[in-house]
Design a protein around this motif. Sequence first.
Motif, PDB file in Angstrom:
ATOM      1  N   THR A  52      -6.382  -2.389   6.047  1.00 28.64           N
ATOM      2  CA  THR A  52      -6.785  -1.431   5.012  1.00 28.64           C
ATOM      3  C   THR A  52      -5.699  -1.259   3.960  1.00 28.64           C
ATOM      4  N   THR A  55      -5.256  -4.453   1.738  1.00 27.92           N
ATOM      5  CA  THR A  55      -6.376  -4.539   0.795  1.00 27.92           C
ATOM      6  C   THR A  55      -6.236  -3.494  -0.295  1.00 27.92           C
ATOM      7  N   ALA A  56      -5.830  -2.281   0.073  1.00 30.60           N
ATOM      8  CA  ALA A  56      -5.688  -1.198  -0.903  1.00 30.60           C
ATOM      9  C   ALA A  56      -4.614  -1.521  -1.935  1.00 30.60           C
ATOM     10  N   ASP A  59      -5.928  -4.209  -4.256  1.00 26.77           N
ATOM     11  CA  ASP A  59      -6.927  -3.613  -5.147  1.00 26.77           C
ATOM     12  C   ASP A  59      -6.246  -2.852  -6.281  1.00 26.77           C
ATOM     13  N   GLN A  60      -5.167  -2.137  -5.964  1.00 28.54           N
ATOM     14  CA  GLN A  60      -4.439  -1.406  -6.994  1.00 28.54           C
ATOM     15  C   GLN A  60      -3.737  -2.358  -7.960  1.00 28.54           C
ATOM     16  N   GLU A 171      -8.374   5.327   5.707  1.00 28.41           N
ATOM     17  CA  GLU A 171      -8.693   4.581   4.483  1.00 28.41           C
ATOM     18  C   GLU A 171      -8.287   5.366   3.244  1.00 28.41           C
ATOM     19  N   ARG A 175      -5.214   4.366   0.616  1.00 30.91           N
ATOM     20  CA  ARG A 175      -5.467   4.217  -0.827  1.00 30.91           C
ATOM     21  C   ARG A 175      -4.491   5.069  -1.629  1.00 30.91           C
ATOM     22  N   LYS A 179      -1.758   3.471  -4.203  1.00 34.64           N
ATOM     23  CA  LYS A 179      -1.783   3.864  -5.616  1.00 34.64           C
ATOM     24  C   LYS A 179      -0.394   4.261  -6.103  1.00 34.64           C
TER      25      LYS A 179
END
Length: 203
Positions: A52, A55-56, A59-60, A171, A175, A179
């Motif tokens: 998780t 991936t986070a 993604d950021q 999750e 995130r 961030k």
Amino acid sequence: MKKLIASAVVAITLSGCTSVNITSYVDPKFSSVKYASVLVDANLQDFAMKSTLETAVCDQFAKKFNEVTCLKATDHFPPTRQYTQQEWRIQFEDSGAQARLQIELLSEEKTAVTSTTVSTSPLGYNRFNSNTTTNIENKFQITMIDKGDQAVAMTATGVLKAQETIFAGNEAYMRALAKELTKELAKKQLIETRQASAGKSGL
């Protein structure tokens, strides 16, 4: 102009329920180094949390930057295998990444806090209502390792504090951490890329 070497970043996310504080230091040797590709390695025992978080972060990266390659360690180092130090380094070099962003969980604490309120019924009886809140504090060690000589380009400590609710879990916490970590890397100018357009960078 040399960028600020040490800084602290505090942000409140998830409607004030979660806060992330990251304090980092960039080695002066790497003050003008920028990376165009990074391998994100969440070195966590919990595989779900590891996957998780990796991936986070990627993604950021995709939201924050325009031309940077973010690779997940789980895609290059299957967790079902054991690697010697030499095998790990060879695999790392073959990945094409210029640096490794390693994230380790230093400690995980949960504290239950119970509060009681008293109300009076129309008949004059006291009513006692108890509510228990679970506070979470996770501490992370974050290290940016240069591919060339395996030197540490940046070291950082992250502290994530949150209240555990049915609406927030690992999750959401990962995130929030991803961030703020991405913001810190951008602030320290360690990533070789242009800022994404305003329509794409809405964080």
